[in-house]
Design a protein around this motif. Structure first.
Motif, PDB file in Angstrom:
ATOM      1  N   ARG A  60       0.677  -1.305   0.176  1.00  0.00           N
ATOM      2  CA  ARG A  60       0.293  -0.002  -0.446  1.00  0.00           C
ATOM      3  C   ARG A  60       0.884   1.480  -0.193  1.00  0.00           C
ATOM      4  NH1 ARG A  60      -4.475   0.041   4.144  1.00  0.00           N
ATOM      5  NH2 ARG A  60      -5.204  -1.697   3.290  1.00  0.00           N
ATOM      6  N   VAL A  61       1.861   1.334   1.037  1.00  0.00           N
ATOM      7  CA  VAL A  61       3.234   2.682   1.129  1.00  0.00           C
ATOM      8  C   VAL A  61       3.866   2.118  -0.536  1.00  0.00           C
ATOM      9  CG1 VAL A  61       5.036   3.433   2.292  1.00  0.00           C
ATOM     10  CG2 VAL A  61       3.530   2.258   3.133  1.00  0.00           C
ATOM     11  N   SER A  62       4.083   1.418  -1.334  1.00  0.00           N
ATOM     12  CA  SER A  62       4.546   1.507  -2.432  1.00  0.00           C
ATOM     13  C   SER A  62       3.421   2.316  -3.567  1.00  0.00           C
ATOM     14  CB  SER A  62       5.117  -0.257  -2.873  1.00  0.00           C
ATOM     15  OG  SER A  62       5.351  -0.570  -4.826  1.00  0.00           O
ATOM     16  N   LYS A  63       2.432   2.208  -3.400  1.00  0.00           N
ATOM     17  CA  LYS A  63       1.185   2.231  -4.262  1.00  0.00           C
ATOM     18  C   LYS A  63       1.602   3.681  -3.988  1.00  0.00           C
ATOM     19  CE  LYS A  63      -1.187  -1.801  -5.660  1.00  0.00           C
ATOM     20  NZ  LYS A  63      -2.709  -2.401  -5.727  1.00  0.00           N
ATOM     21  N   LEU A  64       1.163   4.648  -2.674  1.00  0.00           N
ATOM     22  CA  LEU A  64       0.823   5.264  -2.431  1.00  0.00           C
ATOM     23  C   LEU A  64       2.371   6.562  -2.446  1.00  0.00           C
ATOM     24  CD1 LEU A  64      -1.042   6.281   0.939  1.00  0.00           C
ATOM     25  CD2 LEU A  64       0.656   8.151   0.197  1.00  0.00           C
ATOM     26  N   MET A  65       3.080   6.270  -2.986  1.00  0.00           N
ATOM     27  CA  MET A  65       4.660   6.680  -2.901  1.00  0.00           C
ATOM     28  C   MET A  65       5.017   6.534  -4.306  1.00  0.00           C
ATOM     29  SD  MET A  65       6.811   6.844   1.086  1.00  0.00           S
ATOM     30  CE  MET A  65       7.556   7.773   0.470  1.00  0.00           C
ATOM     31  N   LYS A  66       4.785   6.219  -4.773  1.00  0.00           N
ATOM     32  CA  LYS A  66       5.051   5.572  -6.117  1.00  0.00           C
ATOM     33  C   LYS A  66       6.352   5.136  -6.308  1.00  0.00           C
ATOM     34  CE  LYS A  66       1.056   8.710  -8.689  1.00  0.00           C
ATOM     35  NZ  LYS A  66       1.149   9.871  -9.321  1.00  0.00           N
ATOM     36  N   ARG A  67       6.944   4.290  -5.474  1.00  0.00           N
ATOM     37  CA  ARG A  67       8.107   3.572  -5.199  1.00  0.00           C
ATOM     38  C   ARG A  67       7.852   1.633  -5.167  1.00  0.00           C
ATOM     39  NH1 ARG A  67      12.247   7.463  -4.312  1.00  0.00           N
ATOM     40  NH2 ARG A  67      11.179   9.048  -3.762  1.00  0.00           N
ATOM     41  N   SER A  68       8.866   1.962  -5.560  1.00  0.00           N
ATOM     42  CA  SER A  68       9.127  -0.331  -5.441  1.00  0.00           C
ATOM     43  C   SER A  68       9.059  -0.174  -4.402  1.00  0.00           C
ATOM     44  CB  SER A  68      10.102  -0.793  -5.912  1.00  0.00           C
ATOM     45  OG  SER A  68      11.154  -0.095  -5.726  1.00  0.00           O
ATOM     46  N   GLU A  69       9.025  -1.507  -3.645  1.00  0.00           N
ATOM     47  CA  GLU A  69       8.654  -1.995  -2.473  1.00  0.00           C
ATOM     48  C   GLU A  69      10.360  -2.452  -1.954  1.00  0.00           C
ATOM     49  OE1 GLU A  69       6.180  -5.532  -1.870  1.00  0.00           O
ATOM     50  OE2 GLU A  69       4.902  -4.890  -2.657  1.00  0.00           O
ATOM     51  N   GLY A  70      10.884  -2.718  -2.993  1.00  0.00           N
ATOM     52  CA  GLY A  70      12.549  -2.890  -2.477  1.00  0.00           C
ATOM     53  C   GLY A  70      13.497  -1.921  -2.379  1.00  0.00           C
ATOM     54  N   SER A  71      12.964  -0.575  -2.780  1.00  0.00           N
ATOM     55  CA  SER A  71      13.020   0.409  -2.542  1.00  0.00           C
ATOM     56  C   SER A  71      12.724   1.381  -1.276  1.00  0.00           C
ATOM     57  CB  SER A  71      13.085   1.672  -3.904  1.00  0.00           C
ATOM     58  OG  SER A  71      13.325   2.880  -3.652  1.00  0.00           O
ATOM     59  N   LEU A  72      11.521   1.050  -1.009  1.00  0.00           N
ATOM     60  CA  LEU A  72      11.473   1.824   0.202  1.00  0.00           C
ATOM     61  C   LEU A  72      11.607   0.397   1.742  1.00  0.00           C
ATOM     62  CD1 LEU A  72       7.068   2.136  -0.390  1.00  0.00           C
ATOM     63  CD2 LEU A  72       9.182   3.352   0.057  1.00  0.00           C
ATOM     64  N   ARG A  73      11.859  -0.528   1.011  1.00  0.00           N
ATOM     65  CA  ARG A  73      12.714  -1.420   1.944  1.00  0.00           C
ATOM     66  C   ARG A  73      13.822  -1.377   2.431  1.00  0.00           C
ATOM     67  NH1 ARG A  73       8.888  -5.836   3.857  1.00  0.00           N
ATOM     68  NH2 ARG A  73       7.715  -6.334   1.509  1.00  0.00           N
ATOM     69  N   GLN A  74      15.094  -0.509   1.594  1.00  0.00           N
ATOM     70  CA  GLN A  74      16.356  -0.369   1.712  1.00  0.00           C
ATOM     71  C   GLN A  74      16.129   1.076   2.352  1.00  0.00           C
ATOM     72  OE1 GLN A  74      19.195  -1.809   0.685  1.00  0.00           O
ATOM     73  NE2 GLN A  74      18.328  -3.940   0.656  1.00  0.00           N
ATOM     74  N   LYS A  75      15.894   1.795   2.338  1.00  0.00           N
ATOM     75  CA  LYS A  75      15.494   3.071   2.885  1.00  0.00           C
ATOM     76  C   LYS A  75      15.104   3.276   3.817  1.00  0.00           C
ATOM     77  CE  LYS A  75      15.593   8.050   2.943  1.00  0.00           C
ATOM     78  NZ  LYS A  75      17.707   8.283   2.157  1.00  0.00           N
ATOM     79  N   ALA A  76      13.988   2.529   4.467  1.00  0.00           N
ATOM     80  CA  ALA A  76      13.454   1.692   5.571  1.00  0.00           C
ATOM     81  C   ALA A  76      14.825   1.374   6.578  1.00  0.00           C
ATOM     82  CB  ALA A  76      12.476   1.515   5.785  1.00  0.00           C
ATOM     83  N   ARG A  77      15.285   0.414   5.864  1.00  0.00           N
ATOM     84  CA  ARG A  77      16.315  -0.517   6.693  1.00  0.00           C
ATOM     85  C   ARG A  77      17.510   0.592   6.636  1.00  0.00           C
ATOM     86  NH1 ARG A  77      18.810  -5.269   7.440  1.00  0.00           N
ATOM     87  NH2 ARG A  77      20.681  -5.129   6.986  1.00  0.00           N
ATOM     88  N   THR A  78      17.562   1.906   5.992  1.00  0.00           N
ATOM     89  CA  THR A  78      18.761   2.812   6.601  1.00  0.00           C
ATOM     90  C   THR A  78      18.664   3.598   7.257  1.00  0.00           C
ATOM     91  OG1 THR A  78      18.429   4.607   4.508  1.00  0.00           O
ATOM     92  CG2 THR A  78      19.674   2.809   4.005  1.00  0.00           C
TER      93      THR A  78
END
Length: 87
Positions: A60-78
């Protein structure tokens, strides 16, 4: 060998060449687009942290922010935050 046999084989060759050009033209049309990286703004990071606290599903966050799930997971990890409803 009769003329029919020779004509028949030349027709098959002609059909194969036509088929090859059709396939090549289709492949050429569907070339992958090059992607350009989109930096995370302060607002994007703030929104990501908000969704992390709310345990919003990553899809849901991926669709909302128009970013891939992997990108969001990487950013959250950093950032050192958890992401997703199952943590």
């Amino acid at each position: 060998m009769t003329i029919d046999m020779v004509m028949g084989s030349s027709c098959v060759i002609a059909k194969n060449k036509t088929l090859q050009t059709d396939v090549q033209s289709e492949i050429g049309e569907h070339v992958a687009k090059s992607t350009k990286r989109k930096e995370y703004s302060k607002d994007d990071v703030k929104l990501l942290k908000t969704h992390s606290k709310a345990r919003t599903p990553v899809a849901r966050v991926s669709k909302l922010m128009k970013r891939s799930e992997g990108s969001l997971r990487q950013k959250a990890r950093t950032l050192g935050i958890g992401l997703g409803h199952q943590r």
